[in-house]
Scaffold this active site. Structure first.
Site, short mmCIF file in Angstrom:
data_model
loop_
_atom_site.label_atom_id
_atom_site.label_comp_id
_atom_site.label_asym_id
_atom_site.label_seq_id
_atom_site.Cartn_x
_atom_site.Cartn_y
_atom_site.Cartn_z
N ASP A 67 0.82 -1.22 0.00
CA ASP A 67 0.00 0.00 0.00
C ASP A 67 0.85 1.26 0.00
O ASP A 67 2.07 1.21 0.17
CB ASP A 67 -0.99 0.00 1.19
CG ASP A 67 -0.33 -0.38 2.50
OD1 ASP A 67 0.90 -0.29 2.60
OD2 ASP A 67 -1.05 -0.78 3.43
N ASN A 136 -7.53 -2.66 14.10
CA ASN A 136 -8.94 -2.92 13.75
C ASN A 136 -9.07 -4.09 12.76
O ASN A 136 -10.13 -4.31 12.19
CB ASN A 136 -9.59 -1.66 13.15
CG ASN A 136 -8.96 -1.25 11.83
OD1 ASN A 136 -7.97 -1.83 11.39
ND2 ASN A 136 -9.53 -0.25 11.19
N HIS A 138 -7.35 -4.44 9.89
CA HIS A 138 -7.05 -4.19 8.47
C HIS A 138 -5.76 -4.89 8.05
O HIS A 138 -4.83 -5.03 8.83
CB HIS A 138 -7.06 -2.69 8.13
CG HIS A 138 -5.89 -1.88 8.59
ND1 HIS A 138 -6.02 -0.75 9.36
CD2 HIS A 138 -4.56 -2.01 8.37
CE1 HIS A 138 -4.82 -0.23 9.58
NE2 HIS A 138 -3.92 -0.98 9.00
N GLU A 143 -9.80 -1.90 5.05
CA GLU A 143 -10.43 -1.55 6.32
C GLU A 143 -11.72 -2.34 6.53
O GLU A 143 -12.33 -2.80 5.55
CB GLU A 143 -10.77 -0.05 6.31
CG GLU A 143 -9.57 0.87 6.19
CD GLU A 143 -8.89 1.14 7.52
OE1 GLU A 143 -8.78 0.22 8.35
OE2 GLU A 143 -8.45 2.28 7.72
C1 GLP Z 1 -0.56 0.29 8.48
C2 GLP Z 1 -0.31 -0.44 7.14
C3 GLP Z 1 -0.51 -1.92 7.29
C4 GLP Z 1 0.14 -2.38 8.58
C5 GLP Z 1 -0.68 -1.85 9.72
C6 GLP Z 1 -0.09 -2.15 11.09
O1 GLP Z 1 -1.51 1.25 8.41
N1 GLP Z 1 -1.11 0.03 6.08
O2 GLP Z 1 0.02 -2.59 6.15
O3 GLP Z 1 0.18 -3.78 8.65
O4 GLP Z 1 -1.01 -0.50 9.56
O5 GLP Z 1 0.91 -1.25 11.43
P1 GLP Z 1 1.85 -1.45 12.68
O6 GLP Z 1 2.75 -2.56 12.34
O7 GLP Z 1 2.57 -0.14 12.81
O8 GLP Z 1 0.97 -1.75 13.84
#
Ligand code: GLP
Length: 240
Positions: A67, A136, A138, A143
């Protein structure tokens, strides 16, 4: 679905790095799907060190990132392009032409999604998709929503995700509200998936996966339908 229990973040990172390293050792021209976020930073550090030590090579590897914020300029220090370059791409011997990240500067997000999907297909699909998970549920930026989308698309970020990602920005208002993301169909087509889960704030969504029900409220539960998923989770996430 397989579960690897780790005592902490460091052990999770080490195990994940070992899996990625063996993937590219066994298949040097592997197609990797890669995530951003705080969770994979330790894994990227270990992979960079293994590469510097000559234990692994990314020379023939191709990467597709999950992403990117949209719209955002590549050189913005909050872009995922910038993040990946800092944490992995500038530190290993990947060829620049083998690095793929959804283009946050594309004028037409729909066309960009179609281009990205076509390129993944043309390369033969993702061999190993590495995932994190949002608090959440995702994955990528898919989402919770009653309508889950298959291909790469533009999406609005939920308040929960904006809150979660605000820690990377000076203030909450600076967090982009929209992004380009691989869809759940793209993720489900990966031949193998590993998902890294660390921290108490992930335990609720992790437990929902273990309950065995696929729901739109937690997009990561979709992974229950994939034939080859390994979750690598630390004690905080498992017991939080
Ligand atoms: C972000 C990314 C995801 C990632 C998630 C968790 O927003 N878009 O690909 O897996 O959130 O992030 P973190 O590892 O900082 O908890």
């Amino acid at each position: 679905m397989k579960l690897i229990r780790c005592k902490d973040y460091d052990e999770m990172s080490q195990i994940a790095a070992n899996i990625v390293a063996s993937q590219i050792t066994l298949k040097p021209d592997s197609i990797l799907g890669l995530p951003t976020g705080g969770t994979p930073v330790g894994m990227y550090k270990i992979l960079s060190e293994k590469c510097a030590a000559g234990e692994i090579s990314f020379e023939e590897v191709t990467t597709f990132n999950l992403d990117e914020y949209y719209p955002i300029k590549r050189e913005n220090d909050q872009s995922y392009w910038y993040f990946m370059n800092k944490n992995l791409y500038s530190r290993v011997n990947l060829r620049p032409e083998n690095i793929n990240i959804p283009n946050g500067e594309a004028s037409d997000p729909q066309k960009e999604g179609a281009r990205y999907d076509a390129k993944i297909e043309a390369m033969g699909g993702i061999d190993l998709q590495v995932l994190g998970i949002g608090p959440n549920g995702h994955i990528g930026f898919n989402e919770p929503d009653c309508c889950l989308i298959a291909g790469t698309h533009q999406t609005s970020l939920t308040d929960a995700t904006i809150d979660a990602n605000a820690r990377f920005f000076a203030k909450r208002e600076d967090v982009p509200t929209s992004a380009l993301t691989l869809g759940l169909g793209n993720i489900m087509k990966a031949k193998r998936i590993i998902m890294l889960v660390s921290g108490k704030n992930k335990s609720k969504v992790l437990n929902q996966i273990f309950e065995g029900k696929v729901t739109c409220e937690n997009p990561a539960t979709m992974l229950l339908m994939h034939p080859c998923v390994t979750i690598i989770a630390d004690e905080d996430a498992l017991n939080g």
